[in-house]
Design an enzyme around this catalytic site. Structure first.
Site, PDB file in Angstrom:
ATOM      1  N   ALA A 282      -4.914  71.033  26.282  1.00 13.64           N
ATOM      2  CA  ALA A 282      -4.632  70.422  27.668  1.00 13.64           C
ATOM      3  C   ALA A 282      -5.375  68.471  27.048  1.00 13.64           C
ATOM      4  O   ALA A 282      -5.515  68.690  26.252  1.00 13.64           O
ATOM      5  CB  ALA A 282      -5.936  70.509  28.844  1.00 13.64           C
ATOM      6  N   CYS A 290      10.954  65.371  20.827  1.00 19.45           N
ATOM      7  CA  CYS A 290      12.116  66.150  20.553  1.00 19.45           C
ATOM      8  C   CYS A 290      11.886  67.015  22.238  1.00 19.45           C
ATOM      9  O   CYS A 290      12.408  66.945  23.105  1.00 19.45           O
ATOM     10  CB  CYS A 290      11.624  67.702  19.545  1.00 19.45           C
ATOM     11  SG  CYS A 290      12.384  67.107  17.941  1.00 19.45           S
ATOM     12  N   ARG A 367       7.280  58.513  18.474  1.00 18.19           N
ATOM     13  CA  ARG A 367       8.570  58.348  19.553  1.00 18.19           C
ATOM     14  C   ARG A 367       7.577  59.359  20.696  1.00 18.19           C
ATOM     15  O   ARG A 367       7.457  60.365  20.903  1.00 18.19           O
ATOM     16  CB  ARG A 367      10.273  59.197  19.169  1.00 18.19           C
ATOM     17  CG  ARG A 367      10.587  58.520  17.849  1.00 18.19           C
ATOM     18  CD  ARG A 367      12.206  59.015  17.478  1.00 18.19           C
ATOM     19  NE  ARG A 367      11.241  60.067  16.527  1.00 18.19           N
ATOM     20  CZ  ARG A 367      12.036  61.556  16.011  1.00 18.19           C
ATOM     21  NH1 ARG A 367      13.258  60.740  16.827  1.00 18.19           N
ATOM     22  NH2 ARG A 367      11.661  62.089  15.490  1.00 18.19           N
TER      23      ARG A 367
HETATM   24  C1  UDX Z   1       9.155  70.023  18.794  1.00 16.23           C
HETATM   25  C2  UDX Z   1       8.687  71.722  18.929  1.00 16.23           C
HETATM   26  O1  UDX Z   1       7.404  71.969  18.406  1.00 16.23           O
HETATM   27  C3  UDX Z   1       9.493  72.538  17.763  1.00 16.23           C
HETATM   28  O2  UDX Z   1      10.309  73.633  16.548  1.00 16.23           O
HETATM   29  C4  UDX Z   1      11.435  72.107  17.870  1.00 16.23           C
HETATM   30  O3  UDX Z   1      11.978  72.132  16.676  1.00 16.23           O
HETATM   31  C5  UDX Z   1      11.232  70.242  18.210  1.00 16.23           C
HETATM   32  O4  UDX Z   1       9.754  69.687  18.640  1.00 16.23           O
HETATM   33  P1  UDX Z   1       7.399  68.631  17.466  1.00 16.23           P
HETATM   34  O5  UDX Z   1       7.819  67.930  18.157  1.00 16.23           O
HETATM   35  O6  UDX Z   1       7.203  68.381  16.234  1.00 16.23           O
HETATM   36  O7  UDX Z   1       7.861  69.906  18.076  1.00 16.23           O
HETATM   37  O8  UDX Z   1       6.093  68.175  17.982  1.00 16.23           O
HETATM   38  P2  UDX Z   1       5.128  69.906  19.053  1.00 16.23           P
HETATM   39  O9  UDX Z   1       3.705  70.272  17.705  1.00 16.23           O
HETATM   40  O10 UDX Z   1       5.695  70.687  19.510  1.00 16.23           O
HETATM   41  O11 UDX Z   1       4.465  68.907  19.714  1.00 16.23           O
HETATM   42  C6  UDX Z   1       5.062  68.473  20.573  1.00 16.23           C
HETATM   43  C7  UDX Z   1       3.579  67.604  22.100  1.00 16.23           C
HETATM   44  O12 UDX Z   1       3.303  68.478  22.791  1.00 16.23           O
HETATM   45  C8  UDX Z   1       2.719  66.372  21.117  1.00 16.23           C
HETATM   46  O13 UDX Z   1       2.755  65.786  21.572  1.00 16.23           O
HETATM   47  C9  UDX Z   1       1.280  67.058  20.933  1.00 16.23           C
HETATM   48  O14 UDX Z   1       0.694  66.545  20.713  1.00 16.23           O
HETATM   49  C10 UDX Z   1       1.544  68.263  22.217  1.00 16.23           C
HETATM   50  N1  UDX Z   1       1.202  69.425  22.636  1.00 16.23           N
HETATM   51  C11 UDX Z   1       1.183  70.442  21.523  1.00 16.23           C
HETATM   52  C12 UDX Z   1       0.032  69.247  23.711  1.00 16.23           C
HETATM   53  O15 UDX Z   1      -0.552  68.690  24.171  1.00 16.23           O
HETATM   54  N2  UDX Z   1      -0.667  70.829  23.606  1.00 16.23           N
HETATM   55  C13 UDX Z   1      -0.992  71.274  22.851  1.00 16.23           C
HETATM   56  O16 UDX Z   1      -0.874  72.661  23.162  1.00 16.23           O
HETATM   57  C14 UDX Z   1       0.565  71.102  21.615  1.00 16.23           C
END
Ligand code: UDX
Length: 473
Positions: A282, A290, A367
């Site tokens: 959280a 993405c 982004r």
């Molecule tokens: C994501 C998908 O995970 C990946 O499979 C897809 O191909 C592209 O989009 P990415 O954008 O690199 O990958 O980031 P990710 O690690 O998924 O994190 C996305 C966002 O979620 C971040 O802002 C991160 O801080 C947030 N997040 C992630 C949370 O807020 N809580 C979590 O428990 C996990």
């Protein structure tokens, strides 16, 4: 890591294979650039193409136009061994490739939430008329369901005479900062083709991944499916991950109102294997290039297809996500004893230090970064906001020039009335509360991604607030 290169034998086995299609990757951004270098590493002859001359020049010189852990080494190694090249010349691409992977961006359209397919259209329509021999065009970019059929129509319209050109689909699942591993050692491969010829070529183009897995005694699950399913896997997976994050963030809100601790809640929930611990952190919510855009594009496509009702929950997921940013700014005001009136939090005269600008650690990508957006909102509320980030400073400065940017962490926190850790970089997690306490004006810390140990900070005399934890600490 990726520089834990392939075992030596892998190269000889792979390159000695009889049928090894030559691959091109159209669009060498974070997706295509990573794929190009990794597939060269897997033994394929690879050509990367982009209309952006700067990008191609950088890659050709062995430099990266963006940060991705372990990628630079692979690019340089495979440029040197001659398996990897980059070009801006589409004739070169048409001449070289057997299998062309389309990796261009599909951002949100300016006028709606739908995906903008204009880069994909430009890419296909510039390549196809140039093809003089049979070729397979494979979609990798994240697209709305139905795009593969549209690409086939484009091909049919622009194909020169009797050359066999088919479309196939194989979505990618790269996570930034882990992208090299995700390409070399994917947790699944999804393939969709319409004829046996296309399926064989598609499999040959992915064979290196399976050979590496066999050498390492791993299995890579393979899902062979139809176009619609292949297109949906990626957006459905990202929507699911977003849902998980917004779910725990909704629980964080409940914790704040009841004195619960959302980190303990997530930990306890995650031991149920059906739930799992991942993506239950959280905080200030999800961002990046993405998750947010894919969520909106899926909802928009659902509406176009008459499934708007079934997809309605996606807008709740997004609302919860954006609500986290508002919540963080309100918390900041509360901590500094400022009012949270109807016009929004009143932060005038406060010096706020924001640690973290990127959307997650180990990247320079800002982004749709929740951290940077919270910084922007605090500044709009009247605070003087000073930002420090280990990698994202350059990009952040361009996107939010009105914020102040510090040279280093020490100067960033000096004189702060409130310090906010908004991106959970490793170096922020190991901050020394006592030492930092000597630099700030007021010992107040807002832990935007719940990445700190509250007790350490409270013991050192700090007022600590997390997101859904220790409401009264
Ligand atoms: C994501 C998908 O995970 C990946 O499979 C897809 O191909 C592209 O989009 P990415 O954008 O690199 O990958 O980031 P990710 O690690 O998924 O994190 C996305 C966002 O979620 C971040 O802002 C991160 O801080 C947030 N997040 C992630 C949370 O807020 N809580 C979590 O428990 C996990």
């Amino acid at each position: 890591m990726c520089s834990a290169n392939l075992p030596h034998e892998a190269e000889s086995i792979i390159t000695s294979g009889a049928v090894r299609p030559r691959l091109t990757f159209l669009g060498v951004g974070p997706l295509g650039g990573t794929y190009a270098a990794c597939y060269a590493e897997l033994g394929y002859e690879v050509l990367g193409y982009d209309v952006d001359e700067g990008r191609v020049e950088k890659f050709s010189a062995g430099e990266l136009p963006f940060h991705e852990r372990g990628l630079g080494e692979l690019v340089r190694k495979n440029l040197d061994n001659g398996r990897l090249r980059f070009t801006t010349d589409i004739d070169d691409v048409a001449e070289f490739g057997d299998v062309h992977f389309v990796c261009v961006g599909t951002p949100s359209r300016r006028d709606s939430d739908s995906a903008d397919l204009s880069y994909m259209e430009a890419c296909v329509t510039s390549l196809v008329p140039k093809l003089k021999r049979e070729a397979l065009i494979v979609g990798k970019s994240t697209v709305p369901v139905g795009t593969a059929a549209w690409v086939q129509q484009l091909i049919d319209k622009h194909a020169p005479g009797d050359v066999r050109i088919e479309v196939a689909w194989s979505p990618e699942f790269l996570q930034e900062a882990n992208a090299v591993q995700d390409v070399l050692r994917p947790n699944r491969v999804v393939l969709a083709a319409q004829t046996e010829w296309a399926q064989d070529l598609l499999e040959a183009a992915h064979k290196g991944v399976f050979e590496l897995a066999a050498q390492e005694d791993r299995e890579v699950p393979l899902v062979v499916t139809d176009f619609a399913t292949a297109e949906l896997v990626k957006v459905a997976s990202n929507a699911f991950l977003s849902t998980k994050i917004s779910f725990i963030n909704a629980m964080a809100d409940l914790c704040d109102r009841t004195g619960g601790d959302v980190t303990a809640l997530a930990r306890a929930m995650g031991f149920d294997e059906r739930i799992g611990h991942k993506f239950l952190r959280a905080g200030i919510g999800f961002g990046g290039g993405c998750l947010p855009k894919d969520l909106r594009a899926l909802a928009a496509r659902g509406r176009e297809l008459g499934a708007g009702e079934s997809m309605r929950f996606l807008s709740e997921i997004e609302d919860i996500n954006i609500g986290r940013r508002t919540r963080a700014v309100r918390l900041a005001a509360e901590m500094a004893d400022r009012s949270n009136g109807p016009a929004g939090p009143e932060l005038g005269g406060l010096n706020i230090t924001v640690l973290g600008a990127t959307f997650k650690p180990d990247t320079d990508d800002i982004r749709d970064s929740p951290a940077l957006d919270v910084a922007r909102r605090m500044s709009a509320g009247g605070a003087t906001v000073t930002v420090y980030d280990p990698m994202g400073m350059e990009n952040a400065r361009v996107a939010q020039p009105q914020l102040k940017y510090a040279q280093d962490l020490r100067s960033a926190v000096t004189g702060a009335d409130l310090v906010c850790v908004l991106t959970p970089w490793e170096e922020f997690r190991h901050l020394e509360p006592a030492a930092l306490g000597d630099l700030v004006a007021h010992r107040r810390i807002l832990d935007g991604m719940n990445s700190l140990d509250p007790q350490l900070w409270v013991n050192a005399g700090w007022q600590y607030r997390g997101m859904g934890r220790n409401a009264s600490a």
